[in-house]
Scaffold this motif. Structure first.
Motif, PDB file in Angstrom:
ATOM      1  N   GLN A 253     -22.245  35.798 -22.755  1.00 51.43           N
ATOM      2  CA  GLN A 253     -22.063  34.761 -23.764  1.00 51.43           C
ATOM      3  C   GLN A 253     -20.909  35.087 -24.706  1.00 51.43           C
ATOM      4  OE1 GLN A 253     -25.394  32.776 -25.855  1.00 51.43           O
ATOM      5  NE2 GLN A 253     -24.444  33.529 -27.736  1.00 51.43           N
TER       6      GLN A 253
ATOM      7  N   GLU B 191     -17.987  32.588 -26.003  1.00 47.70           N
ATOM      8  CA  GLU B 191     -17.766  32.373 -27.439  1.00 47.70           C
ATOM      9  C   GLU B 191     -16.324  32.701 -27.818  1.00 47.70           C
ATOM     10  OE1 GLU B 191     -20.800  34.926 -29.040  1.00 47.70           O
ATOM     11  OE2 GLU B 191     -22.243  33.275 -29.191  1.00 47.70           O
TER      12      GLU B 191
ATOM     13  N   ARG C 216     -27.878  31.728 -19.745  1.00 45.38           N
ATOM     14  CA  ARG C 216     -28.509  31.647 -21.067  1.00 45.38           C
ATOM     15  C   ARG C 216     -27.454  31.684 -22.171  1.00 45.38           C
ATOM     16  NH1 ARG C 216     -32.080  35.529 -18.446  1.00 45.38           N
ATOM     17  NH2 ARG C 216     -33.859  34.325 -17.720  1.00 45.38           N
TER      18      ARG C 216
ATOM     19  N   SER D 262     -26.891  30.626 -26.602  1.00 43.21           N
ATOM     20  CA  SER D 262     -27.568  30.352 -27.871  1.00 43.21           C
ATOM     21  C   SER D 262     -27.441  28.884 -28.260  1.00 43.21           C
ATOM     22  CB  SER D 262     -26.966  31.218 -28.975  1.00 43.21           C
ATOM     23  OG  SER D 262     -25.635  30.793 -29.253  1.00 43.21           O
ATOM     24  N   GLU D 263     -28.321  28.455 -29.140  1.00 49.12           N
ATOM     25  CA  GLU D 263     -28.252  27.088 -29.669  1.00 49.12           C
ATOM     26  C   GLU D 263     -26.946  26.882 -30.434  1.00 49.12           C
ATOM     27  OE1 GLU D 263     -31.727  25.749 -31.758  1.00 49.12           O
ATOM     28  OE2 GLU D 263     -33.061  26.656 -30.273  1.00 49.12           O
ATOM     29  N   GLU D 264     -26.471  27.923 -31.105  1.00 52.33           N
ATOM     30  CA  GLU D 264     -25.201  27.831 -31.845  1.00 52.33           C
ATOM     31  C   GLU D 264     -24.038  27.547 -30.899  1.00 52.33           C
ATOM     32  OE1 GLU D 264     -22.213  30.790 -34.225  1.00 52.33           O
ATOM     33  OE2 GLU D 264     -24.364  31.057 -34.567  1.00 52.33           O
TER      34      GLU D 264
ATOM     35  N   VAL E 223     -24.286  26.151 -27.916  1.00 50.51           N
ATOM     36  CA  VAL E 223     -24.484  24.789 -27.410  1.00 50.51           C
ATOM     37  C   VAL E 223     -23.934  23.776 -28.417  1.00 50.51           C
ATOM     38  CG1 VAL E 223     -26.202  23.030 -26.784  1.00 50.51           C
ATOM     39  CG2 VAL E 223     -26.435  25.369 -25.917  1.00 50.51           C
ATOM     40  N   ALA E 224     -24.169  23.999 -29.699  1.00 45.91           N
ATOM     41  CA  ALA E 224     -23.645  23.101 -30.734  1.00 45.91           C
ATOM     42  C   ALA E 224     -22.115  23.080 -30.717  1.00 45.91           C
ATOM     43  CB  ALA E 224     -24.157  23.512 -32.105  1.00 45.91           C
ATOM     44  N   ARG E 225     -21.493  24.229 -30.523  1.00 45.55           N
ATOM     45  CA  ARG E 225     -20.019  24.288 -30.441  1.00 45.55           C
ATOM     46  C   ARG E 225     -19.515  23.539 -29.210  1.00 45.55           C
ATOM     47  NH1 ARG E 225     -18.193  30.321 -31.137  1.00 45.55           N
ATOM     48  NH2 ARG E 225     -16.142  29.353 -31.175  1.00 45.55           N
TER      49      ARG E 225
ATOM     50  N   GLN F 103     -21.092  21.034 -27.800  1.00 43.92           N
ATOM     51  CA  GLN F 103     -21.302  19.608 -28.085  1.00 43.92           C
ATOM     52  C   GLN F 103     -20.176  19.063 -28.959  1.00 43.92           C
ATOM     53  OE1 GLN F 103     -25.307  20.022 -29.599  1.00 43.92           O
ATOM     54  NE2 GLN F 103     -26.197  19.272 -27.676  1.00 43.92           N
TER      55      GLN F 103
ATOM     56  N   VAL G 203     -27.284  22.527 -20.015  1.00 40.43           N
ATOM     57  CA  VAL G 203     -27.454  23.964 -19.835  1.00 40.43           C
ATOM     58  C   VAL G 203     -28.488  24.195 -18.737  1.00 40.43           C
ATOM     59  CG1 VAL G 203     -28.122  26.146 -20.916  1.00 40.43           C
ATOM     60  CG2 VAL G 203     -26.867  24.419 -22.240  1.00 40.43           C
TER      61      VAL G 203
ATOM     62  N   ASP H  86     -30.610  27.093 -17.179  1.00 38.29           N
ATOM     63  CA  ASP H  86     -31.044  28.469 -17.392  1.00 38.29           C
ATOM     64  C   ASP H  86     -31.240  29.152 -16.042  1.00 38.29           C
ATOM     65  OD1 ASP H  86     -31.821  30.771 -18.666  1.00 38.29           O
ATOM     66  OD2 ASP H  86     -33.694  29.967 -19.458  1.00 38.29           O
TER      67      ASP H  86
END
Length: 129
Positions: A62, A66, A93, A95-97, A99-101, A103, A116, A118
Motif C-alpha cells: 500500500q 500511496e 487490501r 485503507s479507507e483513507e 480509497v478516499a484519495r 475516489q 476494491v 480484497d
C-alpha cells in the motif's frame, strides 16, 4: 506477499484526444519511472480502436500506491480533459483513507467507480525492492 497490490484504471478516450492522450501518458510513464523506484510496473494500454485506455500499476504494498498518488497526483489534472474515467479497480487490501484519495482521483477524471477487491487466496512471486 499478502500486501501486494494491483491497480487498474479504465477510461474512455474523448473524441479527437487520442494523440494528445498518448503523448501525455508517455510523459507520465517516464515521470513515474524516474521518480518512483519502488513501483514494480506501470503500463498504459489502448484498445485497438483507441476508444479505451487502461493503466495497470503493480505495487509491492500500500505504501507504494500511496507514494504514487502523492508523487504523480499533480500530473493527473492535465489528463482530465482527455478522458472520462470509468473505473479504478484495486486488487489487494488498502485503507479507507487511500480509497478516499482514489475516489477523489476518480471524481477529477470523470466520476468513475472505485472498486476494491480484497485478496482471498493465492500468492505473488515478487522480489523485495
Amino acid at each position: 506477499m499478502d500486501d501486494f497490490i494491483a491497480y487498474l484504471d479504465t477510461s474512455e478516450v474523448r473524441p479527437g484526444k487520442l494523440e494528445a492522450l498518448k503523448a501525455a501518458m508517455a510523459e507520465l510513464s517516464a515521470f513515474v519511472e524516474l521518480n518512483e523506484p519502488q513501483i514494480i510496473a506501470y503500463r498504459v494500454y489502448f484498445s485497438g480502436d483507441g476508444s479505451t485506455m487502461s493503466v495497470l500499476n503493480l505495487h509491492t504494498d500500500q505504501a507504494s500506491l500511496e507514494f504514487h498518488m502523492k508523487v504523480a497526483g499533480p500530473k493527473f489534472p492535465p489528463i482530465a480533459p482527455l478522458i472520462t474515467l470509468r473505473t479504478i479497480e484495486v486488487f489487494g487490501r488498502v485503507s479507507e483513507e487511500l480509497v478516499a484519495r482514489l475516489q477523489a482521483k476518480a471524481k477529477l477524471l470523470g466520476g468513475g467507480a472505485v472498486i476494491v477487491h480484497d485478496v482471498h487466496a493465492g500468492f505473488a512471486r515478487l522480489p523485495r525492492i
